[in-house]
Design a protein around this motif. Structure first.
Motif, short mmCIF file in Angstrom:
data_model
loop_
_atom_site.label_atom_id
_atom_site.label_comp_id
_atom_site.label_asym_id
_atom_site.label_seq_id
_atom_site.Cartn_x
_atom_site.Cartn_y
_atom_site.Cartn_z
N ARG A 99 0.82 -1.21 0.00
CA ARG A 99 0.00 0.00 0.00
C ARG A 99 0.86 1.27 0.00
O ARG A 99 1.74 1.43 0.85
CB ARG A 99 -0.93 0.02 1.21
N ASP A 121 -0.42 -0.35 -12.33
CA ASP A 121 -0.77 -0.67 -10.95
C ASP A 121 0.37 -0.23 -10.04
O ASP A 121 1.34 -0.95 -9.85
CB ASP A 121 -1.02 -2.18 -10.83
N GLU A 225 -11.09 -10.10 1.65
CA GLU A 225 -11.70 -8.94 1.00
C GLU A 225 -10.60 -7.97 0.58
O GLU A 225 -9.61 -7.77 1.30
CB GLU A 225 -12.66 -8.24 1.96
N ASP A 227 -9.88 -3.94 -1.40
CA ASP A 227 -10.48 -2.67 -1.78
C ASP A 227 -10.30 -2.45 -3.29
O ASP A 227 -9.87 -3.36 -4.01
CB ASP A 227 -9.89 -1.51 -0.96
N ASP A 228 -10.60 -1.26 -3.76
CA ASP A 228 -10.53 -0.98 -5.19
C ASP A 228 -9.11 -1.03 -5.74
O ASP A 228 -8.91 -1.13 -6.95
CB ASP A 228 -11.15 0.39 -5.49
N GLU A 229 -8.11 -0.95 -4.87
CA GLU A 229 -6.71 -1.05 -5.30
C GLU A 229 -6.16 -2.47 -5.15
O GLU A 229 -4.96 -2.68 -5.25
CB GLU A 229 -5.85 -0.07 -4.50
N MET A 230 -7.06 -3.43 -4.92
CA MET A 230 -6.70 -4.84 -4.76
C MET A 230 -5.81 -5.06 -3.54
O MET A 230 -4.99 -5.98 -3.51
CB MET A 230 -6.02 -5.37 -6.03
N THR A 233 -8.40 -5.54 3.06
CA THR A 233 -8.99 -4.71 4.11
C THR A 233 -8.78 -5.32 5.48
O THR A 233 -8.96 -4.65 6.50
CB THR A 233 -10.50 -4.56 3.88
N HIS A 262 -7.75 -13.02 -6.51
CA HIS A 262 -8.13 -13.03 -5.10
C HIS A 262 -7.12 -13.80 -4.26
O HIS A 262 -6.51 -14.78 -4.73
CB HIS A 262 -9.52 -13.66 -4.92
#
Length: 354
Positions: A99, A121, A225, A227-230, A233, A262
């Motif tokens: 991140r 990305d 799970e 988020d939108d940035e893979m 969470t 995933h």
């Protein structure tokens, strides 16, 4: 082969062999690079002859795993020469994404902003070694297997050292026994402080012409799970529950029905994943030691392949680790004390169903 020579391309082919196994250090004319080739020959059935090829100068990429006439690793040679995402490349010490390209470890913040990767990305660091040249040692042939070791050092001369200033060595030993390939990794902490890491391999397994005829099953009870940035969470979904059953791959599922990128976890033991090539009457069994607590399933749309990436940690484990005790367990970041080593292994084994 000495360390000094192992940094240089071979000037000519070098090979050793036995009645069943052969090892060769040579040059690939199409790739224009040194290759390490291991092979086994089945005198009674040529469809079980197996060839493994590693390109040490291209990040120790395991770019070929051929059984009979079938290449089980999908490799785009042009991408490989550019050290891009193809073949089976090494993710270390940060599998997948970090991140904001930043992390904190033991109170110190580190930046990976200088790391440049293909595509758009920004968080997809994919480790720090898959695009670097590795060293290698002389292959070894035994009565039941053939093997070769590659390795890379992290030190003050390494790219991005300020972003990961932990002196260390990562070694990979590739051992071929019949139609089974085992990749054993070993991390040695050469620094004077604890070393954090995660390890994974990122194989593009061939699906050949029709993804409807290739089935996958993985031994995972949960999916993370993102988020939108893979990025994870921290929430975990149980695939055994009805509302998350769409992610349940415990039973064989046609790859054509999947659209995934995933992270799975809570793996059953033994953690055996199976790629079942129905038309070929052949199965690829993928397994790992218990330190591999996560795996990523990625289904590229444009190429005939499927990624099953066994990982010793979650995506962004280095950041999840320090947030809370609960997330530390989910992250499963590995740590080694000064002077110590840590090792584990991934195996790819081919079984024939007819």
């Amino acid at each position: 082969m000495t360390d000094e020579h192992s940094q240089m391309p071979s000037t000519g082919d070098q090979s050793v062999s036995s009645s069943r196994y052969t090892a060769e250090v040579g040059q690939d004319p199409a790739l224009h690079t040194t290759t390490l080739s291991l092979s086994s020959t089945d005198q009674s059935n040529s469809s079980r002859n197996t060839l493994v090829c590693i390109a040490p100068e291209f990040g120790s990429n395991l770019f070929r795993f051929r059984v009979g006439e079938h290449d089980l690793i999908y490799t785009d040679q042009q991408l490989l020469k550019k050290r891009d995402y193809t073949g089976n490349f090494v993710l270390w010490p940060f599998p997948n994404r970090v991140r904001d390209k930043r992390y904190t470890y033991q109170g110190q913040m580190y930046s990976l902003e200088d790391v440049q990767r293909p595509g758009n990305d920004a968080a997809l660091v994919h480790g720090l070694v898959f695009d670097r040249p590795w060293h290698y040692t002389q292959p070894v042939i035994g009565p039941d297997a053939v093997s070769v070791t590659t390795y890379i050092d992290i030190n003050t001369e390494s790219p991005y050292y300020t972003g990961y200033p932990f002196d260390s060595r990562l070694s990979l030993t590739y051992t071929l026994s019949g139609t089974e390939l085992t990749v054993t990794y070993q991390v040695h902490n050469k620094s004077t402080r604890a070393l954090p890491f995660g390890f994974a391999l990122h194989p593009y397994f061939s699906t050949f012409a029709d993804k409807h005829d290739v089935f996958v099953s993985i031994p995972a009870q949960a999916v993370m799970e993102a988020d939108d940035e893979m990025l994870p969470t921290g929430r975990i979904f149980d695939v055994r529950k009805v509302m998350y059953a769409m992610y349940d791959l415990r039973e064989p599922t046609p790859i054509a029905c999947l659209k995934l990128d995933h992270v799975y976890t809570r793996l059953n033991q033994p953690a055996l994943s199976i790629l079942d090539y129905k038309k070929l009457a052949m199965q690829l069994h993928i397994s790992a030691t218990d330190d591999f607590t996560h795996l990523v399933i990625f289904t590229p749309e444009q190429v005939p392949s499927l990624c099953i990436e066994y990982q010793t940690c979650s995506t962004d484990a280095i950041n999840l680790h320090h947030q809370s005790t609960a997330l530390r367990e989910i992250a499963h970041l590995l740590e080694i004390q000064p002077g110590e080593t840590y090792s584990g292994a991934i195996s790819y084994s081919v079984d024939f169903t007819a």
